[in-house]
Structure formats: C-alpha cells, structure tokens
Write a protein that holds these residues in place. Structure first.
Motif, short mmCIF file in Angstrom:
data_model
loop_
_atom_site.label_atom_id
_atom_site.label_comp_id
_atom_site.label_asym_id
_atom_site.label_seq_id
_atom_site.Cartn_x
_atom_site.Cartn_y
_atom_site.Cartn_z
N THR A 37 0.93 -1.21 0.09
CA THR A 37 0.02 0.02 0.08
C THR A 37 0.95 1.18 -0.02
N GLY A 38 0.61 2.03 -1.14
CA GLY A 38 1.50 3.35 -1.17
C GLY A 38 0.94 4.48 0.22
N PRO A 39 1.87 5.36 0.40
CA PRO A 39 1.84 6.33 1.37
C PRO A 39 0.48 7.31 1.27
N TYR A 40 -0.04 7.21 -0.06
CA TYR A 40 -1.16 8.18 -0.29
C TYR A 40 -2.28 7.47 -1.02
N GLY A 41 -2.29 6.17 -0.41
CA GLY A 41 -3.46 5.19 -0.89
C GLY A 41 -2.99 4.46 -2.29
N GLY A 42 -3.72 3.50 -2.65
CA GLY A 42 -3.69 2.65 -3.74
C GLY A 42 -2.43 1.74 -3.49
N GLY A 43 -2.15 1.27 -4.25
CA GLY A 43 -1.33 -0.07 -3.91
C GLY A 43 -0.70 -0.94 -4.93
N SER A 44 -0.20 -2.10 -4.76
CA SER A 44 0.07 -3.10 -6.14
C SER A 44 0.37 -4.50 -5.10
N SER A 45 0.19 -5.41 -5.85
CA SER A 45 0.58 -6.94 -5.38
C SER A 45 1.68 -7.50 -6.21
N GLN A 46 2.14 -8.38 -5.62
CA GLN A 46 3.38 -9.17 -6.23
C GLN A 46 3.20 -10.66 -5.84
N THR A 47 3.29 -11.64 -6.80
CA THR A 47 3.16 -13.09 -6.82
C THR A 47 4.33 -13.39 -6.42
N ILE A 48 4.47 -14.36 -5.42
CA ILE A 48 5.79 -15.04 -5.03
C ILE A 48 5.75 -16.69 -5.21
N TYR A 49 6.78 -16.94 -5.93
CA TYR A 49 6.64 -18.58 -6.39
C TYR A 49 7.73 -19.21 -5.43
N HIS A 50 7.23 -20.06 -4.41
CA HIS A 50 8.15 -20.99 -3.77
C HIS A 50 8.32 -22.52 -4.24
N TYR A 51 9.72 -22.42 -4.00
CA TYR A 51 10.17 -23.86 -4.33
C TYR A 51 10.84 -24.31 -3.20
N ASP A 52 10.14 -25.33 -2.30
CA ASP A 52 10.98 -25.80 -1.15
C ASP A 52 11.42 -27.02 -1.36
N ASP A 53 11.05 -27.89 -0.34
CA ASP A 53 11.77 -29.28 -0.27
C ASP A 53 11.71 -30.46 -1.52
N ILE A 54 12.65 -31.04 -1.58
CA ILE A 54 12.60 -31.92 -2.61
C ILE A 54 12.23 -33.09 -1.98
N VAL A 55 11.22 -34.11 -2.46
CA VAL A 55 10.73 -35.39 -2.04
C VAL A 55 11.10 -36.42 -3.13
N THR A 56 11.85 -37.29 -2.77
CA THR A 56 12.26 -38.29 -3.73
C THR A 56 12.14 -39.80 -2.90
N ALA A 57 11.67 -40.71 -3.82
CA ALA A 57 11.41 -41.97 -3.42
C ALA A 57 11.80 -42.96 -4.32
N ARG A 58 12.43 -44.12 -3.71
CA ARG A 58 12.57 -45.27 -4.82
C ARG A 58 11.47 -46.37 -4.61
N ILE A 59 10.91 -46.76 -5.79
CA ILE A 59 10.00 -47.70 -5.51
C ILE A 59 10.39 -49.16 -6.42
#
Length: 516
Positions: free
Chosen positions: A373-395
């Motif tokens: 939010t800006g100091p005089y009103g209004g604002g913007s948004s930002q999308t954050i892409y999260h790439y966290d833990d790797i899951v791996t399994a051997r079958i």
C-alpha cells in the motif's frame, strides 16, 4: 575427556560424510551473445561422433520482436562446428499459432507447428523439417481439424495437460514417437482427437477419444506414448455420480484407456478409502504403472505413495500398494519422527533405473501474494513462487518403497524461475539432483542439510547423489566466483549420461555440459 573427544569426532565424521567425492566431468562452450536475450534449450541430440546438436528456442522482448530457433552443432569439447538461425514467420491469414515441440530422426529435425488459418477455417498441424547438414526447411501437413469442431484456441504450458482447451505434443521416453492431442468442442461428452506419429512422421494412430460425461467432470492426469510408438495411454480422473455417493475416500475414480490400431481398452480403479489427488503413468517394457501421493484425510495432505501396476496389453490390474513414508524420510523432513503429512507437492520427474526401479520426484511448490500500500493510498500486489523441499522415493518392482528421502531447500522468486528449483537424472542405480544455491549449504540437526536462496547475482551449482541404498552425498560443481554467468538449473536437456544447462546473464550466454 576421551569420551567427549570421541563423541566430537563422531559428530564431525557425520557432518563431513555429506561431502564425498562424486565423479563428474564438466565442459563449457565459449562465452557468446545472441541477438535475442531470451533463449532456452529445448533439445540435445548426440551426433554419433562424440558431439551434440543443441536446439534453443528464442523470443524477442519489449523492443525486439521475433521467434524462432538456434541450431548449434558442437564437437566433443563443446567447440561450435556449425550454427543456423531459423525464424518462424506466418502469413497474414494465420490468426493463431504455436510450436508444440521438436523431434529428431537421425540428421533430420522436425518442428511440429499448430496454426489456425482463417481463409481455410481450419486448424492445421504441420512439420517444418530439414536436415542439419543444410537446414533447408520444408513444410508438410500432418493433419487438420475443422474450426467448428475445436475449442477456442489456447495452448498449454510445458508439462501440464489442460482438459478444457488447446493442443499438446507428447513425446515418448525414447524420443522415437510422439502424439498430438486436440480438444474438441462438446460440453456433454469429453472429446479429444488423438494422433500418433513415429519420428519419421509416419502416422500410427488417428482416433477420436470420447467419454460420455460432462467435459468439466473429466480431468486429464497423464497421456503417454508406448516405446514402440503404436499405443497411446490416457489416464483420466473422473467424477461420476456413483463415486459422488462414496462414504470414504476420494469422490472420483481413475480410468486408464489404451488405444492402438484396431483396439481400445479401458480399466477403472479408485483409491478406495484413501485420497489420491493425482496420478502419473509410467510406460515400461513389461509394466504399466500408475503412481502418486495419497492421504487418508484430504487431497493435499499426503501420507505416502500409492502404486498400481497393470498389464500394458490387457490393462489387468496386477497389484496395488499404499506405502506410508519411511521413518528416515520423516527424520529428513522434520528432524525427528513426527506424525505429520506433507502438502503442496507437485510432480517434477519420474526416472527409471537400470534394474527397473522407479525414482519418483516431487517438490513443495506453492504461491503467495504480497500486497503493498502506497503512502497516499492505492497499492500493488506481487506473486511469489516458492520452491521448497525436494521429495524423492525409490519404488521397486513389487511396488514397495526401497527408500524415501527429503532434501531440505528454501527458494523463492517473483521473477525468472529458471535459476531455482532443480534438475534430476539417474545413472545406473543412483539418482542425481542439480541445485543452485546462493550461499553455503546449511547444516541442520540430525545430519541434515539445507540448500538456500539463489539469484542471478550469486549462484553456486551443486550436485546431490543418492545411491541405491538411499545414502546421499553432495558436492559443489561450480562456484559463483568462477563463472561469468549463472546457470538455469531448472531448464535442462539430458542426452545419455550428460546434462546440458544454459547460463545467462544479460545478453551473455554459455553452454555447460555435465557428464556423470
């Protein structure tokens, strides 16, 4: 005192056990610049003489329009032998267009193109083909669909099949055949046209797939082409009225259909009292496997891995297994054994080893939105892409977990995602993961490690190896200070036992080859 020193030695030994020598060889091309800033490797093919043919797609930015491909032939030392630029151009009668993919047949390269021609009122799929010796491209029509049949044109992103619209190209594991699927307009009956070609563009299958259910109640999970290029497998998640009345488990069923010349078979199965949010098919020589994560509570909180094996000819169900995550996996993930379930897992890659085991990989991926939010009103948004833990399994071939591991990672971006996430591959019976990190690898409790944030200004390339027993080591391949460009670790191409990455910083580029 001796006891304390002995304990300290054991702790140090356990910490240093992660950093064992992992044999690999790296080669780099010369640093170069393109006219276009944005380019991505889409194909790497061995030339049979120790060299490699690299195909890169490019597109212009705000001030420079254009779209096409760079074809580059390198020798075994990544020295450039020959290069050619092919720009894709369309006539004024073409209203919509997309390149679905590229496949090679020996020295011939085929660009598979899909366009809408207004004057012919048809969607036309063609191959733009040439020999890599002369790059004399010629166009050949593969098939066409009347514009009245097809849905409003919308192409699909890489690796995702959308049940509602568009066209997509699927290449089999050996890159000897491919399918093109096109969604047909019919709200009450799920309909797709399916075309399968071998790498020399011979058509093996021309079939219209129909399921008597509303379009929105049939979700495509996976489409695969057999290794011989003569069968296509369609896995759908279907929300029927009968399943809606179930008291326990998911209110849906899975339907696997095989289509070959003169034969269509369908097998129906569900996850019983469990929830299997999504499944993937794996086409092997003598097995057809559906694999995915399952939960006992709700779709996105996963407890383990489910495995269903079918006969690839008859589609008879041979075995079904529900494997809970191992204690070792929970220690990797949480530091000690805790009664928790994972969420936000996305499939990344499925690999088969030399003995027929399956290495099943996923990543914790999710989005968050930050609002300012800006100091005089209004604002913007930002999308954050999260790439966290790797899951791996051997079958193994019995559908049982041999090992399951969690690789701790915390990465996010609001811009270019190419430098984060990871690439996975396998050699013999070992699994490998390539990861960027902008900081030294962090050691956690219980002999765990964590890979942190990376960006285009600071990016160190690492390799992780997990052997057939589930033990893993890691090693830094390239330090940021030794490279003029960071490498786009999630945009890779694999050829044999080599993995190719493109490095980029501004207009400067460099090709990297890592051989295991």
């Amino acid at each position: 005192m001796k006891k304390n020193l002995f304990c300290l030695a054991l702790i140090l030994l356990s910490l240093f056990s992660f950093a064992q020598k992992i044999p690999f060889e790296i080669k780099k091309s010369a640093l170069f610049k393109d006219e276009y800033k944005n380019s991505t490797i889409v194909l790497a093919e061995d030339d049979g003489k120790g060299g490699v043919v690299i195909v890169r797609s490019y597109y212009g930015g705000t001030f420079s329009t254009g779209f096409g491909y760079y074809f580059e032939h390198y020798n075994s030392d990544l020295k450039l032998i020959k290069e050619f630029e092919y720009e894709i151009k369309y006539s004024k009668v073409v209203r919509q267009s997309s390149v679905l993919g590229i496949i090679m047949d020996g020295e011939k390269v085929h660009i598979i193109d899909f366009i809408y021609e207004k004057d012919q009122k048809a969607y036309i799929c063609s191959s733009i083909s040439a020999s890599i010796n002369d790059f004399n491209f010629k166009k050949t029509e593969l098939f066409r669909v009347d514009s009245e049949e097809i849905r409003q044109f919308a192409f699909l992103g890489f690796g995702v099949f959308d049940s509602d619209s568009g066209a997509r190209m699927i290449v089999n594991e050996d890159r000897t055949a491919f399918a093109v699927t096109v969604d047909i307009k019919d709200r009450n009956v799920e309909t797709h046209k399916m075309f399968v070609f071998d790498q020399s563009l011979k058509k093996n299958i021309d079939y219209t797939f129909k399921r008597d259910i509303k379009d929105r109640k049939f979700v495509y999970e996976n489409i695969d082409v057999s290794r011989d290029g003569k069968t296509i497998y369609i896995l759908g998640k279907v929300y029927t009225e009968e399943q809606r009345k179930k008291k326990e488990g998911g209110k849906y069923q899975y339907e696997l259909t095989s289509i070959s010349e003169g034969s269509v078979k369908t097998q129906v199965f569900d996850s019983e009292e469990h929830f299997a949010a999504s499944l993937k098919t794996i086409v092997l020589d003598d097995r057809l496997v559906c694999i995915g994560f399952y939960s006992d509570r709700k779709d996105r909180r996963f407890k383990g891995i489910c495995y269903s094996e079918l006969n690839p000819i008859t589609l008879e169900i041979k075995k079904v297994k529900y494997n809970t995550f191992t204690e070792q996996f929970l220690v990797d993930k949480y530091g000690k054994d805790k009664d928790k379930e994972l969420k936000n897992l996305s499939f990344r890659k499925i690999i088969t080893t030399s003995n027929g085991d399956i290495i099943f990989n996923a990543e914790e991926f999710y989005l968050t939105v930050s609002t300012f939010t800006g100091p005089y009103g209004g604002g913007s948004s930002q999308t954050i892409y999260h790439y966290d833990d790797i899951v791996t399994a051997r079958i193994n071939k019995n559908g049982e977990i041999v090992w399951a591991r969690n690789i701790n990672k915390r990465q996010k971006t609001s811009g270019d995602e190419s430098y984060i996430s990871y690439t996975s591959t396998a050699l013999a019976n070992d699994a490998y993961f390539f990861i960027n990190t902008g900081e030294k690898v962090r050691k956690l409790s219980n002999d765990r490690i964590q890979f942190g944030q990376t960006n285009t200004r600071r990016s160190n390339l690492n390799v992780i190896k997990i052997n057939e027993n589930g033990d893993f080591d890691y090693q830094e391949i390239l330090d940021d200070e030794d490279n003029e460009v960071p490498f786009m670790v999630s945009n890779d191409v694999i050829s044999g036992n080599s993995t190719f990455f493109m490095g980029r910083k501004g207009t400067k580029k460099l090709l990297l080859k890592i051989s295991l």
